[in-house]
Design an enzyme around this catalytic site. Sequence first.
Site, mmCIF file in Angstrom:
data_model
loop_
_atom_site.group_PDB
_atom_site.id
_atom_site.type_symbol
_atom_site.label_atom_id
_atom_site.label_comp_id
_atom_site.label_asym_id
_atom_site.label_seq_id
_atom_site.Cartn_x
_atom_site.Cartn_y
_atom_site.Cartn_z
ATOM 1 N N SER A 1 0.845 -1.195 0.000
ATOM 2 C CA SER A 1 0.000 0.000 0.000
ATOM 3 C C SER A 1 0.889 1.258 0.000
ATOM 4 O O SER A 1 1.707 1.414 -0.891
ATOM 5 C CB SER A 1 -0.955 -0.030 1.198
ATOM 6 O OG SER A 1 -1.881 1.000 1.101
ATOM 7 N N ASP B 1 -8.630 -5.874 -5.173
ATOM 8 C CA ASP B 1 -8.334 -4.667 -4.396
ATOM 9 C C ASP B 1 -9.376 -3.602 -4.720
ATOM 10 O O ASP B 1 -9.599 -3.296 -5.900
ATOM 11 C CB ASP B 1 -6.918 -4.185 -4.786
ATOM 12 C CG ASP B 1 -6.376 -3.094 -3.878
ATOM 13 O OD1 ASP B 1 -7.156 -2.232 -3.444
ATOM 14 O OD2 ASP B 1 -5.157 -3.090 -3.637
ATOM 15 N N HIS C 1 -7.099 -5.432 -0.685
ATOM 16 C CA HIS C 1 -6.006 -4.472 -0.596
ATOM 17 C C HIS C 1 -5.035 -4.837 0.531
ATOM 18 O O HIS C 1 -5.334 -4.611 1.695
ATOM 19 C CB HIS C 1 -6.543 -3.063 -0.385
ATOM 20 C CG HIS C 1 -5.450 -2.033 -0.358
ATOM 21 N ND1 HIS C 1 -4.589 -1.838 -1.417
ATOM 22 C CD2 HIS C 1 -5.038 -1.191 0.615
ATOM 23 C CE1 HIS C 1 -3.716 -0.907 -1.102
ATOM 24 N NE2 HIS C 1 -3.958 -0.499 0.127
#
Length: 588
Positions: free
Chosen positions: A204, A454, A500
């Site tokens: 991320s 995601d 994610h």
Amino acid sequence: MYSVVAAAFFGVATASSLSSVCTTDYVTSVLPTSSDDIPSGITIDTSSVTASIYRNYSVSDATFWEDMTINFCEVSFAYNHQNADDRIVVQYWMPDPDSFANRFLATGGAAYTINNGSGGADMAGGVAFGAATGYTDGGFPHWGGTDFDDVVILGNGTANWPAIYNWGYRAIAEMTQIGKALTNNFFDVGTNTTKLYSYFIGCSEGGREAISQAQRAPELYDGIVAGAPAMRYAQQQVNHIAAPVQIQTMGHYPPSCVFETVINATINACDGMDGKVDGVVARSDLCFQNFDISTMLGKSYSCAEGSTTSLGLGYGKKRKRQSSSVTPAQNGTISAKDIAVIQDLLTGLKDSDGNLVYFPFQPTAGFGDTTVWDSTTESWTITSPNSNGEWVTKFLHWQNVTELDMTGVTNDDLKAWIVEGMTLYMDSLQTTLPDLTPFHSKGGRLLHFHGEADSSVPPTGSIHYHESVRKVLYPELSFSEGNEQLNDWYRFYLVPGAAHCAINAEQPNAGFPRDNFAHMIQWVEEDVVPTTINATVQSGANEGEVQKICTWPSRPYWKDNNTMICEENASSVSAMLWNLTAYVMPVY
Ligand SMILES: *[C@@H]1O[C@H](CO)[C@@H](O)[C@H](O)[C@H]1NC(C)=O
Ligand SMILES: *[C@@H]1O[C@H](CO)[C@@H](O)[C@H](O)[C@H]1NC(C)=O
Ligand SMILES: *[C@@H]1O[C@H](CO)[C@@H](O)[C@H](O)[C@H]1NC(C)=O
Ligand SMILES: *[C@@H]1O[C@H](CO)[C@@H](O)[C@H](O)[C@H]1NC(C)=O
Ligand SMILES: *[C@@H]1O[C@H](CO)[C@@H](O)[C@H](O)[C@H]1NC(C)=O
Ligand SMILES: *[C@@H]1O[C@H](CO)[C@@H](O)[C@H](O)[C@H]1NC(C)=O
Ligand SMILES: *[C@@H]1O[C@H](CO)[C@@H](O)[C@H](O)[C@H]1NC(C)=O
Ligand SMILES: *[C@@H]1O[C@H](CO)[C@@H](O)[C@H](O)[C@H]1NC(C)=O
Ligand SMILES: *[C@@H]1O[C@H](CO)[C@@H](O)[C@H](O)[C@H]1NC(C)=O
Ligand SMILES: *[C@@H]1O[C@H](CO)[C@@H](O)[C@H](O)[C@H]1NC(C)=O
Ligand SMILES: *[C@@H]1O[C@H](CO)[C@@H](O)[C@H](O)[C@H]1NC(C)=O
Ligand SMILES: [Ca+2]
């Protein structure tokens, strides 16, 4: 090569134990100095040195790492930049000399933090592989307490440029450079070997930090693992509010049950397209091409009261002012307007001329934030942006305001904000430089992965960067020849069904990569190419099963119901390549 290195270091082990090296005196005596080639103009505050022993420190159920129990020495100290009136605290977990394996691992953060990646597990993960492992507070005062968005402006109208560059790439590069020198001194590396292997891992924002190091500090690393990078910063941050703005621009607000019903129907319709009915949509490319949402027209939907209103979590997970709203019981039939909104979301953010501004999420992933029930007006409305809006208020407008007023905001406004952000932060936060020649030519290796489901950072954005690097570095080669060259040192993996930087409750049989550092170590130190990477199923009936993830541009297909092959189909590839036609300048 690994065994030679390990054997050499068993020599150190007999010479020193964890308790003999884990003292402030010892650490102070091995602090790097300018002759160790640390960044110039840095002064380490020797009075700030701490050293504490941790034994039998254990981590379990970490998404990114196998369970582990480790011993290490936690070292920390502060430094400052000449005349800058700043204070940056770095922390390193030094393995027991017995298990030190001649490695350094740098780690990053998530959302608006610069440290404690993977919920704190990355530090321990490095130690488990015999790596001295480091993180930095980036100069944001309190560990875990102050985030970058708290310091990005000094006050209304004034950006905190040193903090922006520290966050962009500089603080982590310094932490790595200082950490490598400290590790060499601490373990007396160099006496018997000439090389300390150096790595970075993050997902991320940590993935963005990973890519930023490949772009801006290539000399420091042998291997970099980048997960779901929030790298195309100006686009990415605005994209967190794209779905609600697209809905507002269309002027039709489907109830949350409609989104949920369509996602469930899509998973059911697309599951088998990968050759195996297992609840995992491993080919969202085929799903995008072959499942026609308009077949849902007129289908009935029904949801009980109180079901969740938000299908995806925004990237700014720290919801500073989340308002809780009850979702009423819902029923009805899916309308043409509902279908039109969902089709618009599935084809990404477009400007009023229909040109693509940013990538959509894959079918089945969800759409990020969409609609919520407003009990005052008794109607459906768009989700409040909460902290996702502060990119606009704080980072673009430099106003100390968290809440963005969404009244009247259109797709074209989002595009304008993106162009403004790219211009403002092109050399600090944008993180899209495609020329990785310096990293490649010093032998660097990049392992890049992204969850196919995601709903915070679109996976096709990762593919777009991989494509940019391919086109810039191998302009004369065909798509497949260029990818073949790239695969020698920069490999990309789409992880079917993964959310994610996390497992996906909607597709519990999907594996998630948990051996990435092991793959990277083998690739760098033993030249074992990660043709596929492992992904471990972490919930449901198949928990513990290890699946194989194909290297892009090949994709998984199950033949005869149980044999997975990695196949490459031109039409499947094209379903995941989007042209960002809304911009005058190329967007990498
Ligand atoms: C270096 O290697 C020599 C011989 O292999 C060994 O005697 C010595 O202890 C080693 N030194 C360190 C610091 O590992
Ligand atoms: C750590 O675990 C080992 C093995 O279980 C045990 O022998 C040792 O006493 C433990 N040490 C501490 C400090 O808990
Ligand atoms: C890192 O995360 C862990 C687990 O959430 C927490 O206990 C710890 O305080 C955090 N450390 C820092 C430096 O933020
Ligand atoms: C922004 O406002 C908050 C709340 O009023 C305050 O605590 C903070 O110090 C302000 N920050 C800046 C940079 O002005
Ligand atoms: C900063 O600007 C915001 C809105 O523009 C305003 O509400 C706030 O009072 C200002 N803060 C200061 C300290 O001027
Ligand atoms: C969608 O599927 C999930 C998981 O199977 C289930 O919990 C939920 O009730 C379903 N929602 C609808 C609207 O069908
Ligand atoms: C559908 O909702 C209406 C109220 O909006 C309610 O009267 C009706 O019982 C519901 N039907 C079902 C099948 O849930
Ligand atoms: C991948 O998983 C297999 C099966 O569990 C295991 O034997 C292998 O060591 C793993 N590879 C890496 C690099 O961890
Ligand atoms: C595929 O395997 C699943 C689970 O083993 C089984 O339920 C299904 O019937 C099989 N399908 C085919 C076409 O063989
Ligand atoms: C996809 O490519 C593989 C070879 O890589 C081929 O066997 C397969 O038939 C192709 N599928 C389609 C739908 O074209
Ligand atoms: C993107 O642009 C390329 C080059 O102009 C073109 O070949 C390709 O078809 C376009 N792709 C899409 C999805 O429009
Ligand atoms: Ca499947």
